[in-house]
Design an enzyme around this catalytic site. Structure first.
Site, PDB file in Angstrom:
ATOM      1  N   HIS A  23       0.971  -1.370  -0.090  1.00 12.77           N
ATOM      2  CA  HIS A  23      -0.087   0.091  -0.261  1.00 12.77           C
ATOM      3  C   HIS A  23       0.899   1.387   0.083  1.00 12.77           C
ATOM      4  CE1 HIS A  23      -3.895  -1.814   1.831  1.00 12.77           C
ATOM      5  NE2 HIS A  23      -3.560  -2.161   0.687  1.00 12.77           N
ATOM      6  N   HIS A  79     -12.059  -9.327  -5.650  1.00 15.48           N
ATOM      7  CA  HIS A  79     -11.739  -8.091  -5.197  1.00 15.48           C
ATOM      8  C   HIS A  79     -10.757  -7.382  -6.079  1.00 15.48           C
ATOM      9  CE1 HIS A  79     -10.183  -4.847  -2.747  1.00 15.48           C
ATOM     10  NE2 HIS A  79      -9.241  -5.430  -2.129  1.00 15.48           N
ATOM     11  N   GLU A  81      -8.684  -4.942  -5.964  1.00 14.15           N
ATOM     12  CA  GLU A  81      -7.424  -4.158  -5.776  1.00 14.15           C
ATOM     13  C   GLU A  81      -6.326  -4.730  -6.361  1.00 14.15           C
ATOM     14  OE1 GLU A  81      -6.762  -3.484  -1.307  1.00 14.15           O
ATOM     15  OE2 GLU A  81      -5.192  -2.150  -1.877  1.00 14.15           O
ATOM     16  N   ASP A  83      -3.317  -5.910  -6.220  1.00 16.24           N
ATOM     17  CA  ASP A  83      -2.525  -7.315  -5.781  1.00 16.24           C
ATOM     18  C   ASP A  83      -3.108  -8.419  -6.170  1.00 16.24           C
ATOM     19  OD1 ASP A  83      -4.306  -6.078  -3.749  1.00 16.24           O
ATOM     20  OD2 ASP A  83      -3.483  -7.453  -2.140  1.00 16.24           O
ATOM     21  N   HIS A 145     -12.280  -5.302   2.567  1.00 17.13           N
ATOM     22  CA  HIS A 145     -12.186  -3.961   3.055  1.00 17.13           C
ATOM     23  C   HIS A 145     -12.516  -2.922   2.048  1.00 17.13           C
ATOM     24  CE1 HIS A 145      -8.076  -3.375   1.546  1.00 17.13           C
ATOM     25  NE2 HIS A 145      -8.391  -4.263   0.961  1.00 17.13           N
ATOM     26  N   ASP A 164      -9.141 -11.134   0.989  1.00 12.72           N
ATOM     27  CA  ASP A 164      -8.249 -10.433   1.984  1.00 12.72           C
ATOM     28  C   ASP A 164      -8.740 -10.735   3.422  1.00 12.72           C
ATOM     29  OD1 ASP A 164      -6.588  -8.730   0.381  1.00 12.72           O
ATOM     30  OD2 ASP A 164      -8.061  -7.393   0.505  1.00 12.72           O
ATOM     31  N   TYR A 192      -2.728  -7.479  10.464  1.00  7.87           N
ATOM     32  CA  TYR A 192      -3.607  -7.425   9.172  1.00  7.87           C
ATOM     33  C   TYR A 192      -4.691  -6.783   9.670  1.00  7.87           C
ATOM     34  CZ  TYR A 192      -5.242  -8.601   4.544  1.00  7.87           C
ATOM     35  OH  TYR A 192      -5.677  -8.449   3.423  1.00  7.87           O
ATOM     36  N   HIS A 225      -4.073 -13.948   0.899  1.00  9.92           N
ATOM     37  CA  HIS A 225      -2.685 -13.721   1.392  1.00  9.92           C
ATOM     38  C   HIS A 225      -2.222 -14.610   2.517  1.00  9.92           C
ATOM     39  CE1 HIS A 225      -2.156  -9.663  -0.630  1.00  9.92           C
ATOM     40  NE2 HIS A 225      -3.417  -9.087  -0.014  1.00  9.92           N
TER      41      HIS A 225
HETATM   42 FE1  FEO Z   1      -7.377  -5.318  -0.589  1.00 13.57          FE
HETATM   43 FE2  FEO Z   1      -5.099  -7.765  -0.863  1.00 13.57          FE
HETATM   44  O1  FEO Z   1      -6.047  -6.237  -1.417  1.00 13.57           O
END
Ligand code: FEO
Length: 395
Positions: A23, A79, A81, A83, A145, A164, A192, A225
């Site tokens: 991030h 998601h 995002e 990553d 999130h 996530d 996290y 993750h």
């Molecule tokens: Fe919200 Fe692992 O991305």
């Protein structure tokens, strides 16, 4: 690298051993991370999520070793995002017609990031996708999130692909919760939660209660993750419920920054005072200019109270403390007490500024704080110890 997690499901992600900042500079990853992508082979073949863009070529090459890309029937983007979606552009060049299942917010986010008109299929909670012997059910997890976050539940195999949620930035070749060091695993899982999910705690409780009330069996939680939860997988769900309910331990965290050690000496004297009053409470001290900010936030997350100190500089406070106060406000911690301290030379605003910012962050400020002129002498240190004793009485 790839490996089967069940007969039908293969992990096709990327372990990123090198990553230390995530991030931007907002999240430290002392133990690296992984971007978990999963390939389901049933009558239909499904890819769940991809990996971060720097690994897109490696990801697609690796995926080709597992399956002819033209045999992928569906892609699920839990998601948007980067990553998890960063390899989509390269993958979609090869299979541009394959439908991408995601939430309505997910479609908007993916379009806004990649400016491609892929074949989006927008899904809502309860929508299903029959893939043969197994059925996939989608569960929106809005703001866990991001607005688009979603879980996918694979009935039959009883795997929750949670993206996530329940994840950890934790690179490990062992890949399962029962194989790794438990202290490391829980340290990363808590960090996290503390740094990413704290603001959404009421939604965490609601979503978990919704999923638990459906009584679906969960054999595995396959996150995006870190390691996969397969041994007593709902242990992390129970932990999340505990963490979401204004979690605290018997700990006080003192965070300070100091120009010439006067505020540090105050912090240490305050700690002595707290221990005079309460020998059992855990007290931890962090210099915000030296310690990792996300580690500090994790310790604050565990604390029942925080004491924040900074010397006065330019009629204000030191920038490392200002940064930590920003993070505290943004994360919206609940049910934590707080107080301020700091040294000064002439104008001496720091304690007042910190106190106001703690109130603004909705922490319960227990007193007016303490300030000491220049470098505290023995009398000054005595006042700090007394401040520690009195603060501990109110905690
Ligand atoms: Fe919200 Fe692992 O991305």
């Amino acid at each position: 690298m790839s490996f089967k997690i069940t007969e039908k499901v293969t992990w096709v992600g990327k372990i990123d051993w090198e990553l230390r900042r995530f991030h931007g500079d907002e999240y430290s990853t002392h133990r690296g991370t992984s971007y978990n992508s999963y390939l389901i082979r049933d009558k239909k073949n499904v890819l769940i999520d991809t990996v971060w863009k720097p690994f897109d070529e490696e990801f697609v090459d690796n995926l080709k070793k597992e399956i002819d890309l033209n045999e992928i029937d569906y892609i699920i983007a839990n998601h948007g995002e980067i990553d998890h979606s960063g390899s989509l552009p390269l993958l979609m060049k090869e299979i541009p017609e394959v439908p991408i299942y995601c939430t309505a917010a997910g479609a908007k986010i993916l379009k806004a990031h990649y400016h491609e008109d892929w074949n989006f299929v927008k899904v809502k909670t309860g929508d299903t996708l029959d893939i043969g012997e197994n059925k996939l059910t989608f569960i929106e997890a809005k703001m866990l999130h991001w607005p688009d976050s979603m879980f996918t539940y694979m009935g039959g195999e009883n795997i929750l692909f949670s993206n996530d949620a329940f994840g950890q930035h934790y690179a490990s070749d062992l890949m399962y919760n029962d194989l790794v060091d438990q202290a490391e695993l829980y340290q990363e899982a808590m960090k996290y939660y503390a740094n990413i999910l704290t603001p959404f705690s009421p939604l965490v409780i609601k979503k978990i209660e919704e999923v638990l009330s459906s009584n679906v069996p969960v054999n595995m939680i396959a996150t995006s993750h870190g390691v996969i939860w397969r041994d007593n997988p709902t242990q992390i769900v129970e932990k999340y419920l505990e963490w979401a309910k204004e979690y605290q331990e018997n700990q006080i965290t003192i965070v300070y920054d100091s120009m010439w050690n006067a505020t540090r000496r105050m912090a240490e004297a305050i700690e002595e005072g707290i221990k005079i009053e309460d020998k059992n409470v855990v007290v931890k001290l962090f210099n915000a200019a030296h310690a990792d900010k996300n580690d500090i936030i994790t310790e604050i997350f565990k604390s029942k109270a925080i004491l924040i100190g900074a010397s006065t500089v330019n009629n204000s406070i030191l920038s490392s403390i200002s940064g930590i106060l920003d993070m505290i406000k943004g994360l919206g911690f609940k049910n934590k007490k707080a107080a301020a301290f700091g040294s000064y030379g002439w104008s001496g605003e720091s304690v007042k500024i910190i106190t106001e910012r703690l109130k603004d962050a909705k922490l319960e400020v227990i007193n007016d704080g303490i300030k000491e002129l220049w470098n505290p002498d023995e009398e000054g240190l005595k006042r700090c110890r007394e401040f520690g004793v009195n603060s501990a009485k109110n905690l």
